[in-house]
Design a protein around this motif. Structure first.
Motif, PDB file in Angstrom:
ATOM      1  N   ILE A  87      59.917   7.520  99.828  1.00 52.75           N
ATOM      2  CA  ILE A  87      60.817   6.818  98.911  1.00 52.75           C
ATOM      3  C   ILE A  87      60.315   6.977  97.476  1.00 52.75           C
ATOM      4  N   HIS A 113      61.543  10.221  96.351  1.00 53.66           N
ATOM      5  CA  HIS A 113      62.983  10.125  96.067  1.00 53.66           C
ATOM      6  C   HIS A 113      63.213   9.547  94.676  1.00 53.66           C
ATOM      7  N   VAL A 151      63.884   5.001 106.574  1.00 49.94           N
ATOM      8  CA  VAL A 151      62.857   4.654 105.603  1.00 49.94           C
ATOM      9  C   VAL A 151      61.683   3.926 106.238  1.00 49.94           C
ATOM     10  N   ASN A 210      66.719   2.271 100.911  1.00 51.11           N
ATOM     11  CA  ASN A 210      67.496   3.448 101.320  1.00 51.11           C
ATOM     12  C   ASN A 210      67.610   4.392 100.114  1.00 51.11           C
ATOM     13  N   TYR A 211      68.567   5.311 100.180  1.00 49.24           N
ATOM     14  CA  TYR A 211      68.680   6.351  99.144  1.00 49.24           C
ATOM     15  C   TYR A 211      69.931   6.161  98.281  1.00 49.24           C
ATOM     16  N   ALA A 249      58.544   1.028  96.387  1.00 49.16           N
ATOM     17  CA  ALA A 249      58.884   2.083  97.339  1.00 49.16           C
ATOM     18  C   ALA A 249      58.180   1.768  98.649  1.00 49.16           C
TER      19      ALA A 249
END
Length: 396
Positions: A182, A185, A298, A113-114, A177
């Motif tokens: 991702i 990110h 994601v 996730n982030y 990732a």
């Protein structure tokens, strides 16, 4: 090779694709001859913690004392080659990275996730995508909007933890990732290119697919970002029965929405919460799996499960979904990716129903070629070996 797999499990009452992936990956590694040392805590255990540990819970995202003590003992006893971290919140804390490094153990983290930046981990709030905390030293917008568990106090603690652990995250030896998005990110966060490798999740092979069923299956947490409202809006643009049956599985705050749709229309069925066997049966009964989140999801596990079972997927053009389905890539796609808008989804529903049989074999083929354990487990072991060799801890 010895690998510690560290993960704070999400509550079992809310189905978690991340829990499934961690369990699956550990089993695949063990089958490949890796000695796996699980180091896990569960959010379900919080209510049963001793009073002294409960008193420390507010700071556990910053520094989980009990977790660091137990991890240090495990590392000292087993001398692993690598620590592989998944979710550290709330009971492990990112401090496990520092504990591992203090014992000379390199760290790999899979980014699901982030949450290096976003307190909720979703980049989503109040029904829309949000990146207000990106680029800020402390994520005060998360506190203002109560992004973590609807609590300003808990959001403040997590925002502080993210600020404190910025150097911790940058010290991770290798990031996995799950998709190119991702990876982007992580680069935006300041992670060096040499620290990032792209490797998706995979799932065990369930065997040759059953013949297609009929209709559509939506199986997800029933929360706004997962797109149930979007799907029902699109579905209602067609006459009752025109598309076959829509089955909805899951639980969450939007459960009343699913229940109401099932009472209003004869072609909508709410299945409730399904166990693993129930999910297998529901997939078998369907022709198309629907995964229509509106946030930048994601790598939805439900899509991997669908492709493995030879079911094409109707998804949205967000997060890792186009990548999963092979949209815009050489070769046939495993489904359809449309804009997260009711009109676009409504237009795609009859197309998906008509073309499902034609794409079923392509869905299965994409799983076998890209997401099968025989493809991904050797790649993961190679990542471990490379990191261990760089740290001087390589061994068989």
């Amino acid at each position: 090779m010895k690998v510690v797999v560290a993960h704070n499990r999400y509550r079992e009452a809310i189905p978690s694709g991340e829990n499934v992936i961690v369990d699956t990956e550990m089993a695949q590694l063990s089958a490949a001859g890796v000695q796996v040392l699980p180091f896990q805590r569960s959010s379900d255990s919080i209510g049963a913690l001793p009073a002294a540990q409960k008193a420390l819970l507010p700071v556990s995202p910053i520094y989980g004392r009990a977790a660091q003590r137990d991890l240090a003992a495990l590392l000292a006893e087993h001398h692993p080659d690598v620590l592989h971290l998944h979710n550290p919140y709330p009971l492990l804390s990112p401090w496990v990275v520092r504990t591992a490094h203090a014992h000379g153990v390199p760290v790999v983290q899979t980014v699901h996730n982030y949450r290096q930046v976003c307190s909720s981990g979703l980049y989503f709030r109040d029904g829309h995508n949000c990146t207000d905390c990106r680029g800020k030293v402390i994520g005060w917008p998360a506190v203002r909007h109560r992004c973590y568990r609807g609590s300003a106090a808990q959001s403040a603690i997590l925002a502080t933890a993210l600020a404190v652990h910025r150097p911790t995250w940058r010290s991770v030896d290798r990031y996995i990732a799950l998709t190119d998005r991702i990876a982007d990110h992580l680069r935006d966060y300041g992670i060096a290119e040499r620290q990032i490798v792209v490797k998706p999740n995979g799932l065990p092979d369930p065997g040759e697919p059953d013949p297609l069923g009929d209709g559509f299956l939506y199986a997800a947490r029933l929360s706004p970002e997962k797109g149930l409202g979007l799907l029902l809006d699109a579905w209602r643009r067609h006459p009752d029965g025109a598309l076959g049956e829509l089955r909805i599985a899951g639980d969450g705050e939007l459960r009343p929405l699913a229940e109401r749709a099932a009472t209003e229309r004869g072609d909508v069925t709410y299945l409730g919460v399904l166990d693993r066997a129930g999910m297998v049966a529901a997939r078998r009964a369907a022709a198309v799996i629907v995964a229509v989140p509106t946030w930048n999801d994601v790598l939805p596990t439900v899509i991997l499960e669908a492709m493995a079972a030879g079911r094409p997927v109707l998804g949205t053009t967000v997060g890792g979904i186009p990548y999963l389905l092979g949209a815009g890539q050489p070769g046939p796609a495993a489904g359809w990716a449309v804009a997260p808008e009711a009109a676009a989804l409504a237009a795609a529903l009859p197309t998906a129903r008509a073309q499902a049989a034609a794409l079923a074999a392509d869905a299965r083929k994409r799983y076998v070629q890209e997401f099968h354990p025989d493809v991904l487990t050797p790649r993961l072991i190679e990542i471990y070996r490379d990191v261990a060799a760089s740290s001087g801890r390589a061994r068989e």
